[in-house]
Write an enzyme that holds these catalytic residues in place. Structure first.
Site, PDB file in Angstrom:
ATOM      1  N   GLU A  43       0.822  -1.210   0.000  1.00 47.66           N
ATOM      2  CA  GLU A  43       0.000   0.000   0.000  1.00 47.66           C
ATOM      3  C   GLU A  43       0.857   1.261   0.000  1.00 47.66           C
ATOM      4  OE1 GLU A  43      -3.618   2.319   0.319  1.00 47.66           O
ATOM      5  OE2 GLU A  43      -3.044   0.379  -0.535  1.00 47.66           O
TER       6      GLU A  43
ATOM      7  N   THR B 279     -11.001   8.792 -13.241  1.00 45.46           N
ATOM      8  CA  THR B 279     -10.140   8.172 -12.236  1.00 45.46           C
ATOM      9  C   THR B 279     -10.558   6.746 -11.895  1.00 45.46           C
ATOM     10  OG1 THR B 279      -8.972   8.629 -10.168  1.00 45.46           O
ATOM     11  CG2 THR B 279     -11.349   9.003 -10.178  1.00 45.46           C
TER      12      THR B 279
END
Length: 317
Positions: free
Chosen positions: A192, A303
């Protein structure tokens, strides 16, 4: 101004203390521009506000007060909270068939500030984009920030001749760094967030940052870099991801995120995020397609990777 107040919606209050979030209100304007095209009814443009307000070092902090219209705190990130605002500037210009000069100038200025203040090179030669907190740099890059290789490549196509190669090279270096965050993990999937400090390079150093939830940003950059350079390594890197997803994320009912990319016996989180289908698999598919499938000459991706048409005519509904 609805879009400016978007940060006040449902669950974000705890995250932003009532502030509006740059990625939220900045993101909406590409969709709003498309709606303006279709309806012939121009909508209020958040960009005018952002263009006017003073920006520290030319950077856009992540939080803005919907009450005062001023920045709330000087935290700047190209990853979470900020990401889609920047890509929407260059994409707005492309969607207008390169007529929206305000969007292009804002993108050029923002990228210049990002390069001046946030782009760094590690001791091992990896280029990354750090985060900025009130004047102090945090040498961390989030998986979410890895879309920026693709964004910079897309913008490079339309930079002046003297800058074009520079931005192509910068895009390639950032995409390479994101690839390194994958190859340095045991599963060949990226964490992450990854850091560049205390001798660590492109690896997560905190337990809370070691997970992978099927995010698309790295393969998104592979797709753009392939389309714009046709260097075969980007397809090779994409295939590495496909194999890793099959090996570590496939479960009986679909695909699942994993809690730790640094173990080859990962624990599944039992969630298939919506962006896995909308983006991760779509960008992988497009990486291996011919260039005329959703050609970048005719489409921009929002997006969430939904294609919006480039306005080649002055069409009005």
């Amino acid at each position: 101004l609805l879009s400016l107040r978007s940060g006040m919606s449902w669950s974000w209050g705890w995250a932003s203390a009532g502030s509006s979030i740059l990625a939220e209100f900045g993101t909406l304007h590409l969709e709003f521009l498309h709606l303006s095209e279709l309806s012939g009814n121009p909508v209020m443009n958040i960009r005018k506000v952002l263009n006017r307000v003073e920006k520290p070092q030319g950077l856009y902090p992540n939080f803005l007060s919907p009450v005062t219209g001023n920045w709330v705190q000087h935290h700047v990130s190209i990853g979470g909270l900020g990401d889609s605002f920047y890509e929407y500037l260059i994409k707005s210009w492309l969607m207008s068939d390169k007529k929206d000069s305000e969007a292009k100038k804002m993108y050029d200025d923002a990228l210049e500030a990002i390069e001046k203040h946030l782009v760094k090179k590690s001791a091992g030669g990896l280029t990354y984009i750090a985060e900025w907190r009130g004047g102090a740099l945090e040498h961390k890059m989030g998986h979410l920030a890895c879309f920026s290789g693709g964004m910079i490549a897309l913008g490079a196509e339309h930079a002046g001749e003297e800058k074009k190669q520079h931005y192509v090279d910068l895009a390639a270096e950032i995409t390479n760094t994101c690839h390194e965050s994958y190859t340095r993990s045991d599963t060949k999937l990226g964490p992450e967030a990854f850091r560049f400090d205390a001798g660590t390079e492109a690896m997560a150093t905190r337990l809370s940052e070691r997970y992978y939830i099927l995010r698309p940003e790295v393969v998104e950059s592979y797709m753009y870099m392939w389309r714009l350079t046709h260097d075969p390594k980007y397809r090779e890197w994409g295939w590495e991801v496909v194999q890793a997803l099959e090996k570590y994320c496939r479960v009986e009912a679909g695909f699942s995120g994993i809690r730790d990319v640094y173990t080859t016996t990962p624990t599944h989180d039992n969630m298939q995020q919506s962006f896995f289908l909308a983006e991760t698999l779509k960008y992988l598919y497009l990486l291996f397609c011919e260039d005329d499938v959703l050609s970048l000459d005719d489409w921009v991706f929002n997006t969430e990777a939904h294609p919006l048409p480039i306005n080649h005519t002055d069409f009005r509904a």
